[in-house]
Design a protein around this motif. Sequence first.
Motif, PDB file in Angstrom:
ATOM      1  N   ARG A  86      34.321 -60.573  19.190  1.00 25.71           N
ATOM      2  CA  ARG A  86      33.573 -60.977  17.988  1.00 25.71           C
ATOM      3  C   ARG A  86      32.772 -62.252  18.242  1.00 25.71           C
ATOM      4  NH1 ARG A  86      38.478 -59.339  14.148  1.00 25.71           N
ATOM      5  NH2 ARG A  86      37.822 -57.208  13.711  1.00 25.71           N
ATOM      6  N   LYS A  87      33.364 -63.205  18.975  1.00 23.26           N
ATOM      7  CA  LYS A  87      32.633 -64.427  19.324  1.00 23.26           C
ATOM      8  C   LYS A  87      31.411 -64.085  20.166  1.00 23.26           C
ATOM      9  CE  LYS A  87      36.104 -68.096  19.319  1.00 23.26           C
ATOM     10  NZ  LYS A  87      36.753 -69.154  20.124  1.00 23.26           N
TER      11      LYS A  87
ATOM     12  N   GLU B  87      39.137 -61.000  19.128  1.00 22.95           N
ATOM     13  CA  GLU B  87      38.511 -62.234  18.658  1.00 22.95           C
ATOM     14  C   GLU B  87      37.415 -62.689  19.625  1.00 22.95           C
ATOM     15  OE1 GLU B  87      42.072 -64.556  16.328  1.00 22.95           O
ATOM     16  OE2 GLU B  87      42.329 -64.235  18.485  1.00 22.95           O
TER      17      GLU B  87
ATOM     18  N   THR C 270      30.808 -72.462  23.927  1.00 22.77           N
ATOM     19  CA  THR C 270      31.954 -72.044  23.124  1.00 22.77           C
ATOM     20  C   THR C 270      32.977 -71.398  24.042  1.00 22.77           C
ATOM     21  OG1 THR C 270      30.569 -71.659  21.194  1.00 22.77           O
ATOM     22  CG2 THR C 270      32.694 -70.531  21.241  1.00 22.77           C
TER      23      THR C 270
ATOM     24  N   ALA D 135      29.743 -61.302  20.259  1.00 23.30           N
ATOM     25  CA  ALA D 135      28.750 -60.644  19.407  1.00 23.30           C
ATOM     26  C   ALA D 135      28.026 -61.671  18.528  1.00 23.30           C
ATOM     27  CB  ALA D 135      29.412 -59.571  18.548  1.00 23.30           C
ATOM     28  N   ASP D 136      28.772 -62.579  17.923  1.00 19.30           N
ATOM     29  CA  ASP D 136      28.174 -63.598  17.056  1.00 19.30           C
ATOM     30  C   ASP D 136      27.211 -64.507  17.823  1.00 19.30           C
ATOM     31  OD1 ASP D 136      29.630 -62.627  14.898  1.00 19.30           O
ATOM     32  OD2 ASP D 136      31.132 -64.236  14.958  1.00 19.30           O
ATOM     33  N   LEU D 137      27.581 -64.833  19.071  1.00 22.26           N
ATOM     34  CA  LEU D 137      26.779 -65.744  19.883  1.00 22.26           C
ATOM     35  C   LEU D 137      25.693 -65.027  20.680  1.00 22.26           C
ATOM     36  CD1 LEU D 137      29.722 -67.935  21.234  1.00 22.26           C
ATOM     37  CD2 LEU D 137      27.989 -68.637  19.550  1.00 22.26           C
ATOM     38  N   GLY D 138      25.787 -63.696  20.771  1.00 21.68           N
ATOM     39  CA  GLY D 138      24.822 -62.936  21.558  1.00 21.68           C
ATOM     40  C   GLY D 138      24.955 -63.170  23.048  1.00 21.68           C
TER      41      GLY D 138
ATOM     42  N   ASP E  24      32.175 -59.178  28.935  1.00 28.79           N
ATOM     43  CA  ASP E  24      32.214 -57.942  28.165  1.00 28.79           C
ATOM     44  C   ASP E  24      32.690 -56.787  29.045  1.00 28.79           C
ATOM     45  OD1 ASP E  24      29.819 -57.946  29.656  1.00 28.79           O
ATOM     46  OD2 ASP E  24      28.537 -57.675  27.906  1.00 28.79           O
TER      47      ASP E  24
END
Length: 137
Positions: free
Chosen positions: A26-27, A23, A13, A29-32, A51
């Motif tokens: 958040r991506k 944004e 991604t 975090a969602d993907l780890g 990060d």
Amino acid sequence: MTSARDIMTPDVTCVGVSETVLEAARKMADLGVGSLPICGNDQRLKGMLTDRDIVVKVLAEGRDPATVTAGELAQGEAVTIGADDTASEILQTMADHQVRRLPVIDGHTLVGIVAVADIARALPDRPVGDLIDAISA
């Protein structure tokens, strides 16, 4: 011989150059994950966003992550590896540039990421240990 294509994580991604750091966070975090490739409107790799970049270059400087774009944090040309490059070339590139993740490209197209964990699963212990020493120095 083992190639980057054999050990990479496919289906990566991207964060777009015009997407905000908020944004992107958040991506992540969602993907780890702790990093994302930055891709331009032309779908070419523009850099990597980590990060740590978000913390050091945005938050610590008091910048607003909802207004800073990923493209603003892309610095020069990203260190990459070719999809058909060998495991020894991956190890050497990671060691030379002291990076833990390498975007894998086929021509100009991003096709995956090779992380130290991918190498650890695919190769014997000795080269992986040498790599960890090199990138941790």
